[in-house]
Write a protein that holds these residues in place. Sequence first.
Motif, short mmCIF file in Angstrom:
data_model
loop_
_atom_site.label_atom_id
_atom_site.label_comp_id
_atom_site.label_asym_id
_atom_site.label_seq_id
_atom_site.Cartn_x
_atom_site.Cartn_y
_atom_site.Cartn_z
N ARG A 1 -42.37 -11.70 -4.47
CA ARG A 1 -42.03 -13.03 -5.40
C ARG A 1 -42.38 -14.31 -4.60
N ARG A 2 -42.51 -14.10 -3.16
CA ARG A 2 -42.58 -15.39 -2.44
C ARG A 2 -44.24 -15.25 -1.90
N GLY A 3 -44.98 -14.47 -2.44
CA GLY A 3 -46.30 -14.55 -2.37
C GLY A 3 -46.99 -14.27 -1.02
N TYR A 4 -46.11 -13.41 -0.48
CA TYR A 4 -46.64 -12.53 0.90
C TYR A 4 -47.57 -11.37 0.58
N GLN A 5 -48.60 -11.07 1.50
CA GLN A 5 -49.34 -9.91 1.20
C GLN A 5 -48.41 -8.82 1.95
N VAL A 6 -48.13 -7.87 0.97
CA VAL A 6 -46.97 -6.89 1.26
C VAL A 6 -47.85 -5.45 1.63
N GLU A 7 -47.59 -5.05 2.71
CA GLU A 7 -47.71 -3.64 3.22
C GLU A 7 -46.70 -2.86 3.37
N ALA A 8 -46.62 -1.56 3.25
CA ALA A 8 -45.38 -0.70 3.74
C ALA A 8 -45.68 0.75 4.00
N LEU A 9 -45.04 1.14 4.97
CA LEU A 9 -45.35 2.44 5.36
C LEU A 9 -43.87 3.19 5.27
N ALA A 10 -43.96 4.65 4.82
CA ALA A 10 -43.00 5.58 4.49
C ALA A 10 -43.29 6.61 6.01
N VAL A 11 -42.32 6.69 6.89
CA VAL A 11 -42.50 7.41 8.12
C VAL A 11 -41.79 8.51 8.13
N ASN A 12 -42.22 9.76 8.29
CA ASN A 12 -41.65 10.91 8.52
C ASN A 12 -42.26 11.73 9.69
N LEU A 13 -41.41 11.57 10.67
CA LEU A 13 -42.07 12.32 12.31
C LEU A 13 -40.92 13.24 12.56
N ALA A 14 -41.47 14.35 13.38
CA ALA A 14 -40.78 15.28 13.82
C ALA A 14 -41.18 15.76 15.28
N ARG A 15 -40.23 15.61 16.24
CA ARG A 15 -40.70 15.95 17.67
C ARG A 15 -40.50 17.53 17.75
N LEU A 16 -41.46 17.91 18.57
CA LEU A 16 -41.38 19.30 19.06
C LEU A 16 -40.26 19.64 20.29
N GLU A 17 -39.58 20.61 19.96
CA GLU A 17 -38.52 20.83 20.71
C GLU A 17 -38.56 22.29 20.99
N PRO A 18 -38.35 22.74 22.32
CA PRO A 18 -38.25 24.15 22.79
C PRO A 18 -37.01 24.87 22.22
N ALA A 19 -37.25 26.30 21.57
CA ALA A 19 -36.11 26.86 21.20
C ALA A 19 -36.48 28.23 21.82
N GLY A 20 -35.86 28.66 22.84
CA GLY A 20 -36.15 29.95 23.55
C GLY A 20 -37.65 29.80 24.09
N ARG A 21 -38.45 30.88 23.60
CA ARG A 21 -39.98 30.84 23.98
C ARG A 21 -40.57 30.08 22.87
N TYR A 22 -40.12 29.64 21.95
CA TYR A 22 -40.90 29.03 20.85
C TYR A 22 -40.44 27.65 20.58
N HIS A 23 -41.16 27.08 19.70
CA HIS A 23 -40.91 25.73 19.52
C HIS A 23 -40.71 25.22 18.07
N ILE A 24 -39.62 24.54 17.93
CA ILE A 24 -39.42 24.01 16.58
C ILE A 24 -39.67 22.38 16.36
N TRP A 25 -39.85 21.94 15.29
CA TRP A 25 -39.77 20.55 14.99
C TRP A 25 -38.51 20.09 14.63
N ARG A 26 -38.02 18.78 15.37
CA ARG A 26 -36.67 18.26 14.93
C ARG A 26 -37.15 16.93 14.39
#
Lengths: 202, 202, 202, 202
Positions: free
Chosen positions: D159-184
């Motif tokens: 409405r105010r005439g700005y140049q608008v950009e936007a991101l939707a950000v879905n991140l996950a961090r690796l985390e140890p789970a015993g000998r394996y690794h999950i994404w949190r």
Amino acid sequence: MNRIDWPYPTPGIPDHYFSRGQVPMTKEEIRVLTLAKARLGSGMIVYDIGSGTGSLAVEAARLVAPGEVLAVEVNPEACALVRENARRFGLKNVRVITGMAPAALEGLPPPDRAFIGGSGGHLEGILAACHQTLRPGGIIVLNAITVETLGTALAWGYRRGYQVEALAVNLARLEPAGRYHIWRALNPVYIVQLMTQRRHDE
Amino acid sequence: MNRIDWPYPTPGIPDHYFSRGQVPMTKEEIRVLTLAKARLGSGMIVYDIGSGTGSLAVEAARLVAPGEVLAVEVNPEACALVRENARRFGLKNVRVITGMAPAALEGLPPPDRAFIGGSGGHLEGILAACHQTLRPGGIIVLNAITVETLGTALAWGYRRGYQVEALAVNLARLEPAGRYHIWRALNPVYIVQLMTQRRHDE
Amino acid sequence: MNRIDWPYPTPGIPDHYFSRGQVPMTKEEIRVLTLAKARLGSGMIVYDIGSGTGSLAVEAARLVAPGEVLAVEVNPEACALVRENARRFGLKNVRVITGMAPAALEGLPPPDRAFIGGSGGHLEGILAACHQTLRPGGIIVLNAITVETLGTALAWGYRRGYQVEALAVNLARLEPAGRYHIWRALNPVYIVQLMTQRRHDE
Amino acid sequence: MNRIDWPYPTPGIPDHYFSRGQVPMTKEEIRVLTLAKARLGSGMIVYDIGSGTGSLAVEAARLVAPGEVLAVEVNPEACALVRENARRFGLKNVRVITGMAPAALEGLPPPDRAFIGGSGGHLEGILAACHQTLRPGGIIVLNAITVETLGTALAWGYRRGYQVEALAVNLARLEPAGRYHIWRALNPVYIVQLMTQRRHDE
């Protein structure tokens, strides 16, 4: 424990309908996608390996009756939950096998479908055991939350000549925050589908 | 056009089983989640507003038979595709209503469930029309790909006293890249579930 | 080719500022996260292995001057793009090494940081070569789009005693669709950070 | 409170380097993307509205010195954290304004950049206040976790005439789970960039 009447043929029973204790549960939406990838049918024999609370076993049992779900689970608390949840939904066709796969799979009837939700570090052995007894046209569907499980499952599936498909699932649920609404992320899950034969139209 | 026999009660017909032309289609996994949120049952009357290729209508029709799916679609090419896809899966219970909702909804039997996949800019009018005729215990499930549709649907649902739940869905499908495998992302979709009454156990 | 004056110390040069031809480019937001994980500093020697268009090399070169970026790239078209993009941003400290890593790394000065964007199937060899010459406190940052590369990088990092961190990145950019706005997904990318020593505060 | 020497010009200070108490913090990776979208430069005046722990203010202050970051925050505990975190990183150019925006913005020097991390329900008023004093070529960058904030910000910007950009950000961090690794998974965040003028090359 109150009996629940869930009258819908569509899968997707809300998580809070299940007793769960401290046992990990396959979340509603992941369950729905997992069941879809398994292409269940009436009369099928289904393995549910690493059954946890049995939420997937319960949904599968409703869809395959008069077929049967064989829920394999090593944790006694979880075994009790599987039984409780099956009773809660009035299901007679969930059989709990207490034990560790692949050893616990010996002597079970050959499956049309196998779900692998937990493998206790024996994924290759479990896959090999399923492979040996899987009926023609059978499908294995695996839920992986670790990078290592995903890698092993894909490599195994290709090596054995399965048709391999997989999904990376990132979901978030809307949650009120005052007058507004935020998204609460579920942890990423991989769903791997291993099919024994090419689909007829390809 | 070859007839397809899809024998599984689980939803999730692969995308390539449908004729689609240039018409947008609800992808398999989004369809599966959308159907789950609608809690379909045998004998139900279902609106599918903005039916596109009819992939959702086809899956719903299989699940509600002998109920009926009323596929409302303004684009003539899409209407032809809905009919073709219904025939392809041998379904007699998909009725195509050519026209623009909400006007095209007038005179239709009151629905148990309403899917809204496209609104042509008339979302509030469509929601109001569904609200007026929705049967007790009815559910509206909306697929939104735009921020604006999501915002309108949530605000409308809360204002009208619906129980509102929503999912943000980010999926990626595994795809071969030489000897390796990459993830091909599907564009994010929001699934909004509007239920007319509290669930009995809450 | 017009010269671009990008006066900001923050990384994040928009994608369309780079010449790219048919060569794959690390997208702006992935670049920004990748640079952050590398913890660049003035005077550093940086390898950029599988440089592609050189967008990462250009951003790194701005941040490490008077240090140097050694852009290793086997594709001649890409090598030309790296040079063009470096010139476009007025950078003298991007050196292009035409060749295939790890062979092409021989004789290069030991790096403080190494980016691995492409490995042409020689990831283990490249990691080993970096490991041998990486300076104390050095960091390797890897962008992986395949499941296999991710798995190899993590396993290698743990085996060699690195402090391993990783991100799974799912981004979508807003895009107009008529009067509304949809999200256009970028394909998922994994960013792996391998650090040679524990952080001092842990 | 120990002094931290973070010698890298790249943004991306790990979360655990900041004191945080019970106050919400902009996570490392979101901070990095947010700073990139703001295109900071030496000497700039930066508003950080809803500063929280001040993690964004600290990173911005390092990049704009000898410019200044004006951290506007209504919660006294958070104000103390902003001061503590600025001291911890040896920064003299973070000024804390205790108060509620937009009222608290009155009398402040006009900004080159404005971050909006929290709005306490006054987003439109805050945007209007920034708009009035924003310097030519100024940029507003907004972090939204709610659907409603995203919708308001986009509508206002267009409405105010700005140049608008936007991101939707879905991140996950690796985390140890015993000998394996999950994404949190981190919860989804939207980053909205509002620019006062077209970029010179478009």
